[in-house]
Design a protein around this motif. Structure first.
Motif, short mmCIF file in Angstrom:
data_model
loop_
_atom_site.label_atom_id
_atom_site.label_comp_id
_atom_site.label_asym_id
_atom_site.label_seq_id
_atom_site.Cartn_x
_atom_site.Cartn_y
_atom_site.Cartn_z
N SER A 78 0.83 -1.21 0.00
CA SER A 78 0.00 0.00 0.00
C SER A 78 0.86 1.26 0.00
O SER A 78 0.59 2.22 -0.73
CB SER A 78 -0.93 -0.01 1.22
N ILE A 79 1.93 1.26 0.81
CA ILE A 79 2.83 2.43 0.86
C ILE A 79 3.52 2.64 -0.48
O ILE A 79 3.53 3.76 -1.02
CB ILE A 79 3.90 2.23 1.96
N LEU A 80 4.09 1.57 -1.03
CA LEU A 80 4.83 1.69 -2.30
C LEU A 80 3.92 2.10 -3.45
O LEU A 80 4.28 2.96 -4.26
CB LEU A 80 5.52 0.36 -2.63
N PHE A 81 2.72 1.50 -3.50
CA PHE A 81 1.80 1.86 -4.58
C PHE A 81 1.30 3.29 -4.42
O PHE A 81 1.12 4.01 -5.41
CB PHE A 81 0.61 0.89 -4.64
N GLY A 82 1.07 3.70 -3.16
CA GLY A 82 0.62 5.07 -2.91
C GLY A 82 1.65 6.09 -3.37
O GLY A 82 1.30 7.11 -3.97
N ILE A 83 2.93 5.81 -3.10
CA ILE A 83 4.01 6.71 -3.53
C ILE A 83 4.08 6.76 -5.06
O ILE A 83 4.18 7.84 -5.66
CB ILE A 83 5.36 6.26 -2.94
N TYR A 84 4.00 5.57 -5.68
CA TYR A 84 4.00 5.51 -7.15
C TYR A 84 2.80 6.27 -7.72
O TYR A 84 2.93 7.00 -8.71
CB TYR A 84 3.97 4.06 -7.63
N TYR A 85 1.65 6.09 -7.10
CA TYR A 85 0.40 6.72 -7.55
C TYR A 85 0.53 8.25 -7.55
O TYR A 85 0.15 8.92 -8.51
CB TYR A 85 -0.73 6.27 -6.63
N MET A 86 1.08 8.78 -6.45
CA MET A 86 1.26 10.24 -6.35
C MET A 86 2.31 10.74 -7.34
O MET A 86 2.14 11.80 -7.95
CB MET A 86 1.65 10.61 -4.92
N TYR A 87 3.39 9.98 -7.51
CA TYR A 87 4.44 10.37 -8.46
C TYR A 87 3.87 10.40 -9.88
O TYR A 87 4.12 11.35 -10.65
CB TYR A 87 5.61 9.38 -8.40
N ASN A 88 3.11 9.38 -10.23
CA ASN A 88 2.53 9.30 -11.58
C ASN A 88 1.59 10.48 -11.85
O ASN A 88 1.63 11.09 -12.92
CB ASN A 88 1.78 7.98 -11.74
N LEU A 89 0.77 10.80 -10.86
CA LEU A 89 -0.16 11.93 -11.01
C LEU A 89 0.58 13.26 -11.10
O LEU A 89 0.28 14.11 -11.94
CB LEU A 89 -1.14 11.97 -9.83
N GLY A 90 1.57 13.41 -10.20
CA GLY A 90 2.28 14.69 -10.12
C GLY A 90 3.18 14.95 -11.31
O GLY A 90 3.21 16.06 -11.84
N VAL A 91 3.93 13.93 -11.73
CA VAL A 91 4.94 14.11 -12.79
C VAL A 91 4.38 13.72 -14.15
O VAL A 91 4.35 14.53 -15.08
CB VAL A 91 6.21 13.28 -12.47
N ASN A 92 3.93 12.48 -14.30
CA ASN A 92 3.49 12.00 -15.60
C ASN A 92 2.17 12.61 -16.06
O ASN A 92 1.98 12.88 -17.26
CB ASN A 92 3.36 10.47 -15.59
N GLU A 93 1.24 12.80 -15.12
CA GLU A 93 -0.06 13.40 -15.47
C GLU A 93 -0.03 14.93 -15.41
O GLU A 93 -0.99 15.58 -15.78
CB GLU A 93 -1.14 12.86 -14.54
N GLY A 94 1.05 15.48 -14.89
CA GLY A 94 1.22 16.94 -14.90
C GLY A 94 0.55 17.70 -13.79
O GLY A 94 0.38 18.92 -13.88
N LEU A 95 0.18 17.02 -12.69
CA LEU A 95 -0.51 17.72 -11.61
C LEU A 95 0.37 18.77 -10.96
O LEU A 95 -0.11 19.89 -10.67
CB LEU A 95 -0.99 16.71 -10.55
N PHE A 96 1.65 18.47 -10.73
CA PHE A 96 2.53 19.45 -10.10
C PHE A 96 2.66 20.70 -10.95
O PHE A 96 2.71 21.82 -10.43
CB PHE A 96 3.91 18.84 -9.85
N SER A 97 2.69 20.53 -12.26
CA SER A 97 2.75 21.69 -13.17
C SER A 97 1.49 22.52 -13.07
O SER A 97 1.55 23.76 -13.11
CB SER A 97 2.94 21.19 -14.62
N LEU A 98 0.34 21.85 -12.95
CA LEU A 98 -0.93 22.56 -12.83
C LEU A 98 -1.00 23.33 -11.51
O LEU A 98 -1.54 24.44 -11.45
CB LEU A 98 -2.11 21.57 -12.91
N TRP A 99 -0.44 22.73 -10.45
CA TRP A 99 -0.46 23.39 -9.15
C TRP A 99 0.37 24.68 -9.15
O TRP A 99 -0.03 25.68 -8.54
CB TRP A 99 0.08 22.45 -8.08
N PHE A 100 1.50 24.62 -9.79
CA PHE A 100 2.45 25.74 -9.68
C PHE A 100 2.53 26.62 -10.92
O PHE A 100 3.41 27.48 -11.03
CB PHE A 100 3.84 25.19 -9.33
N SER A 101 1.62 26.39 -11.85
CA SER A 101 1.65 27.23 -13.07
C SER A 101 0.95 28.56 -12.81
O SER A 101 0.10 28.66 -11.94
CB SER A 101 0.95 26.49 -14.21
#
Length: 220
Positions: free
Chosen positions: A197-220
């Motif tokens: 659960s921990i490992l998948f949760g970290i991967y899930y957030m990384y995928n959303l933030g980096v690959n799906e562009g969420l971090f860019s949307l937050w800070f744009s």
């Protein structure tokens, strides 16, 4: 009710079953099922998850459908990100429980209170998953049916599918935890569920933030 609508509702039910066994749902419910000492509690963990999931999908979905509105990409991805945080939190809780088991101390919590806590946790997790999936649900519903009442029916049938799907999964996943209850293997299974659960949760957030562009949307 026309044959075409019945076909659409049947498809919605089957999609609900498929939706229930997506990785983030399965992993979250697995960490709860790992706490169960009997199969009945494990089964109801899946049922309560499905009820919570359906409740949020229906409430948010109908508000958006009636208002003819949608959720922005930033909000939708941010809600998904919360699921990642929740998975890490569930995993950490499972691992900490494993560590406490290795250093036992007295427990006075009644079985009734444990059961109520498990059901409430399952319901809450279902609510979060439903909220995170509401944007996709609205798009699916609006592209499938033509009226608001059909949309309401579709979401409820979809929700019934998720309950059946998760009930089936929680029954299967609960068996090894119940069979090993009171044995050392049970602690190791609990710990494994938490780590996954921990490992998948970290991967899930990384995928959303980096690959799906969420971090860019937050800070744009």
């Amino acid at each position: 009710m026309t044959g075409s609508l019945l076909s659409i509702l049947l498809l919605g039910f089957l999609l609900g079953i498929k939706h229930a066994i997506e990785p983030d749902h399965v992993i979250a419910v697995s960490t709860i099922a790992s706490e169960s000492k009997n199969l009945k509690r494990s089964i109801f963990a899946g049922v309560y998850w499905g009820i919570g999931h359906t409740a949020t999908l229906f409430l948010v979905g109908m508000i958006l459908i009636v208002a003819k509105n949608t959720i922005t990409d930033t909000v939708a991805l941010s809600l998904e990100f919360i699921v990642g945080i929740m998975l890490v939190s569930l995993g950490l809780n499972s691992v900490l429980r494993f560590m406490k088991h290795r250093h036992p101390h007295s427990h006075n919590t009644s079985d009734h209170r444990k059961k109520s806590r498990t059901h409430l946790k399952s319901f809450f997790i279902g609510l979060i998953h439903g909220l995170a999936g509401s944007a996709a649900m609205v798009l699916l519903t609006m592209s499938t049916v033509s009226t608001a009442w059909q949309g309401a029916l579709y979401i409820l049938i979809f929700g019934c599918g998720t309950i059946v799907g998760m009930l089936s999964f929680s029954t299967v996943i609960g068996i090894p935890f119940v069979l090993t209850s009171g044995k050392q293997m049970n602690s190791y299974l609990n710990n494994l569920a938490g780590i996954i659960s921990i490992l998948f949760g970290i991967y899930y957030m990384y995928n959303l933030g980096v690959n799906e562009g969420l971090f860019s949307l937050w800070f744009s």
